[in-house]
Enzyme design. Structure first.
Site, PDB file in Angstrom:
ATOM      1  N   ASP A  23     -24.606 -13.633 -12.612  1.00  0.00           N
ATOM      2  CA  ASP A  23     -25.895 -13.793 -11.912  1.00  0.00           C
ATOM      3  C   ASP A  23     -26.818 -12.587 -12.110  1.00  0.00           C
ATOM      4  OD1 ASP A  23     -24.615 -15.988 -10.980  1.00  0.00           O
ATOM      5  OD2 ASP A  23     -24.256 -15.214  -8.964  1.00  0.00           O
ATOM      6  N   HIS A  67      -8.101 -17.396  -6.074  1.00  0.00           N
ATOM      7  CA  HIS A  67      -8.375 -16.436  -7.145  1.00  0.00           C
ATOM      8  C   HIS A  67      -7.278 -15.380  -7.243  1.00  0.00           C
ATOM      9  CE1 HIS A  67     -10.338 -15.255  -3.398  1.00  0.00           C
ATOM     10  NE2 HIS A  67     -10.013 -14.017  -3.723  1.00  0.00           N
ATOM     11  N   ASP A  69      -4.961 -14.315  -4.652  1.00  0.00           N
ATOM     12  CA  ASP A  69      -4.405 -13.618  -3.485  1.00  0.00           C
ATOM     13  C   ASP A  69      -4.012 -14.592  -2.369  1.00  0.00           C
ATOM     14  OD1 ASP A  69      -6.901 -14.413  -2.676  1.00  0.00           O
ATOM     15  OD2 ASP A  69      -7.588 -12.437  -2.027  1.00  0.00           O
ATOM     16  N   HIS A  82     -14.404 -11.043   0.577  1.00  0.00           N
ATOM     17  CA  HIS A  82     -13.461 -10.431   1.514  1.00  0.00           C
ATOM     18  C   HIS A  82     -12.875  -9.168   0.889  1.00  0.00           C
ATOM     19  CE1 HIS A  82     -10.533 -13.652  -0.223  1.00  0.00           C
ATOM     20  NE2 HIS A  82     -10.401 -12.550  -0.929  1.00  0.00           N
ATOM     21  N   ASP A  97     -17.134 -13.996  -3.934  1.00  0.00           N
ATOM     22  CA  ASP A  97     -17.068 -15.413  -4.310  1.00  0.00           C
ATOM     23  C   ASP A  97     -18.088 -15.686  -5.423  1.00  0.00           C
ATOM     24  OD1 ASP A  97     -16.919 -18.127  -4.522  1.00  0.00           O
ATOM     25  OD2 ASP A  97     -17.262 -18.553  -2.395  1.00  0.00           O
ATOM     26  N   GLU A 100     -21.083 -18.128  -5.157  1.00  0.00           N
ATOM     27  CA  GLU A 100     -22.366 -17.742  -4.535  1.00  0.00           C
ATOM     28  C   GLU A 100     -23.308 -17.304  -5.639  1.00  0.00           C
ATOM     29  OE1 GLU A 100     -22.233 -18.579  -1.672  1.00  0.00           O
ATOM     30  OE2 GLU A 100     -20.125 -18.371  -1.183  1.00  0.00           O
ATOM     31  N   HIS A 117     -20.835  -3.887   3.078  1.00  0.00           N
ATOM     32  CA  HIS A 117     -20.040  -4.425   4.188  1.00  0.00           C
ATOM     33  C   HIS A 117     -18.558  -4.478   3.797  1.00  0.00           C
ATOM     34  CE1 HIS A 117     -19.173  -7.390   7.532  1.00  0.00           C
ATOM     35  NE2 HIS A 117     -18.190  -7.691   6.683  1.00  0.00           N
ATOM     36  N   GLU A 118     -18.270  -5.038   2.616  1.00  0.00           N
ATOM     37  CA  GLU A 118     -16.859  -5.194   2.206  1.00  0.00           C
ATOM     38  C   GLU A 118     -16.185  -3.839   2.016  1.00  0.00           C
ATOM     39  OE1 GLU A 118     -15.401  -7.961   2.546  1.00  0.00           O
ATOM     40  OE2 GLU A 118     -17.253  -9.092   2.827  1.00  0.00           O
ATOM     41  N   HIS A 121     -14.719  -2.554   5.071  1.00  0.00           N
ATOM     42  CA  HIS A 121     -13.345  -3.037   5.299  1.00  0.00           C
ATOM     43  C   HIS A 121     -12.361  -2.252   4.436  1.00  0.00           C
ATOM     44  CE1 HIS A 121     -14.618  -6.322   7.771  1.00  0.00           C
ATOM     45  NE2 HIS A 121     -15.179  -7.006   6.805  1.00  0.00           N
ATOM     46  N   HIS A 127     -14.513  -5.851  11.925  1.00  0.00           N
ATOM     47  CA  HIS A 127     -15.846  -6.380  12.234  1.00  0.00           C
ATOM     48  C   HIS A 127     -16.406  -5.811  13.541  1.00  0.00           C
ATOM     49  CE1 HIS A 127     -15.441 -10.002   9.375  1.00  0.00           C
ATOM     50  NE2 HIS A 127     -16.204  -9.066   8.850  1.00  0.00           N
ATOM     51  N   ASP A 228     -45.920  -6.837  16.513  1.00  0.00           N
ATOM     52  CA  ASP A 228     -46.722  -6.348  17.643  1.00  0.00           C
ATOM     53  C   ASP A 228     -47.097  -7.477  18.601  1.00  0.00           C
ATOM     54  OD1 ASP A 228     -46.782  -3.772  16.586  1.00  0.00           O
ATOM     55  OD2 ASP A 228     -48.574  -4.194  15.392  1.00  0.00           O
TER      56      ASP A 228
END
Lengths: 364, 82
Positions: A23, A67, A69, A82, A97, A100, A117-118, A121, A127, A228
């Site tokens: 992508d 994939h 795991d 994840h 993923d 996406e 974000h990942e 982790h 979270h 405003d």
């Protein structure tokens, strides 16, 4: 944090990008991943070294469905990615993923934001319940620095602060029952009430018992982070949003093309730099625009500013504060908000009939 | 008892899948309509609603279902990490 406060035992963490998404250009993926690690490096003593072969602490890959795991993805939308908490073998590994569509901007899922974000982790953060935190589980797009105070507190509890750099975190999400809560703007939107505060808005739906808090950028990526004033003109099914000297229009939840426009197009003088509050009065067909201690009346039918304005808020709305932060018209009453106080004003009787706390509007 | 509509079944399946993945709802319990499975599901819905600061009802209201259908990270929100 994860149970047992899992963390890397040394500060030099390695990563390897195993494969790339089609992508984006390879260089864009590299940049997104590097920038995501830099966000965490800026607030901790951690350093991140890229490996080109062999086993790294954090192995990064793009895959679909099952994939490798036994933790499958689910096709487009839903699960985006994840990551595993720090540890040997699969520990720290981060999977995106491939079903996406990944982007550099807000067009689709922003790879930099999801990666940051990942990696949270992968470094040991679980979270967050704060919708303004990067570690909140639900995806939302936002521009600028992604970490909130909650994210920084969390990561520094594991690794300590960065000894040299200082960064300014995003403030936490406003608490609806804070007694000192004030509003930036309030409007109706097709029977719902939308309340803007900082980077967030609350959505009050007649069938929802609890207000729903969302980032403005998550719903309208091209709107500014601070609103405003806002008002609904139901005859045209439009909501107008004001920020600084610009205004946007919404039709339902969709932005209307041709905006933003300058607020001065409405006929406001150039000296007005912000509209503090705006409200449409259905009985008169006029929209009142408030700025500092004055207000203007705009005729929605003729699209012109009424003569004889600006007028003093204090003079025309007796019993009110001399400035307003937000205003909304509901069931024949004007609700004015100023700091933590809400004034319920009867337009026909021309007087304030009730004064309550601002947060009572959110059922507090 | 009346049969639940397809839409309601879809909502329940979505919720079960979500709670199994992110809130450790035990597989097998929810498939049978026993008192125990219903309790387990309600408890997990409550846990999820509490995490997201929704009104804690234990039922699949519109707010809860809307949040369950949003794009998100695949890591569980609470509980022991598997």
């Amino acid at each position: 944090h994860f149970p047992r406060n899992l963390k890397w035992q040394n500060t030099n963490v390695t990563f390897r990008i195993v494969n790339y998404t089609p992508d984006l250009k390879k260089a864009d993926v590299d940049r997104a991943i590097r920038n995501a690690f830099n966000i965490w490096a800026d607030v901790t003593p951690l350093t991140f070294k890229k490996l080109h072969e062999g086993k790294a602490d954090i192995m990064i890959s793009f895959g679909t469905k099952e994939h490798g795991d036994f933790n499958p993805f689910d096709g487009p939308d839903g699960l985006l990615a994840h990551a595993y908490p720090p540890g040997r073998d699969i520990g720290g590994d981060t999977h995106f993923d491939e079903d996406e569509h990944w982007s550099k901007d807000s067009d689709s899922y922003n790879l930099f934001l999801v990666a940051t974000h990942e990696f949270g982790h992968a470094l040991g953060l679980s979270h967050s319940t704060d919708p303004g935190a990067l570690m909140y589980p639900v995806y939302s797009y936002s521009q600028g620095y992604p970490l909130s105070e909650d994210d920084i507190t969390g990561i520094q509890a594991l690794y300590g602060p960065n000894p040299t750099r200082k960064v300014k975190p995003k403030p936490d999400a406003p608490n609806k029952c804070d007694p000192m809560l004030s509003f930036d703007a309030v409007t109706e939107l097709r029977g719902e009430t939308i309340i803007f505060k900082d980077r967030f808005y609350w959505r009050l739906h007649p069938q929802f018992a609890e207000p729903e808090q969302t980032l403005i950028k998550s719903t309208w990526p091209s709107l500014p982070n601070k609103v405003d004033a806002a008002y609904e003109y139901p005859e045209k099914d439009m909501v107008f949003i004001f920020s600084g000297i610009r205004m946007w229009a919404l039709n339902g939840y969709n932005l209307v093309e041709g905006y933003p426009k300058y607020i001065h197009k409405l006929g406001l003088p150039r000296t007005v730099r912000t509209v503090d509050a705006a409200v449409y009065i259905p009985d008169t067909g006029k929209t009142l625009l408030f700025s500092e201690e004055h207000y203007w009346s705009y005729d929605e039918k003729t699209n012109t500013m009424d003569s004889g304005f600006p007028r003093s808020i204090e003079m025309d709305f007796p019993g009110m504060a001399d400035e307003v932060d937000a205003a909304v018209y509901q069931y024949g009453y004007l609700h004015f908000f100023h700091e933590h106080t809400q004034f319920e004003y009867s337009y026909s009787a021309r007087k304030v009939i009730q004064i309550v706390r601002t947060n009572s509007f959110l059922n507090c | 008892m009346p049969l639940s509509s397809l839409e309601e079944t879809d909502k329940r399946l979505l919720a079960e899948k979500y709670l199994r993945r992110f809130y450790n709802l035990q597989a097998g319990l929810q498939g049978t309509k026993t008192h125990r499975s219903s309790d387990a599901m309600q408890a997990k819905i409550r846990e999820m609603q509490s995490f997201f600061n929704l009104q804690v009802t234990g039922s699949l209201d519109a707010n809860t279902l809307e949040l369950m259908s949003m794009a998100r990270c695949g890591v569980p929100d609470v509980g022991e990490y598997n």
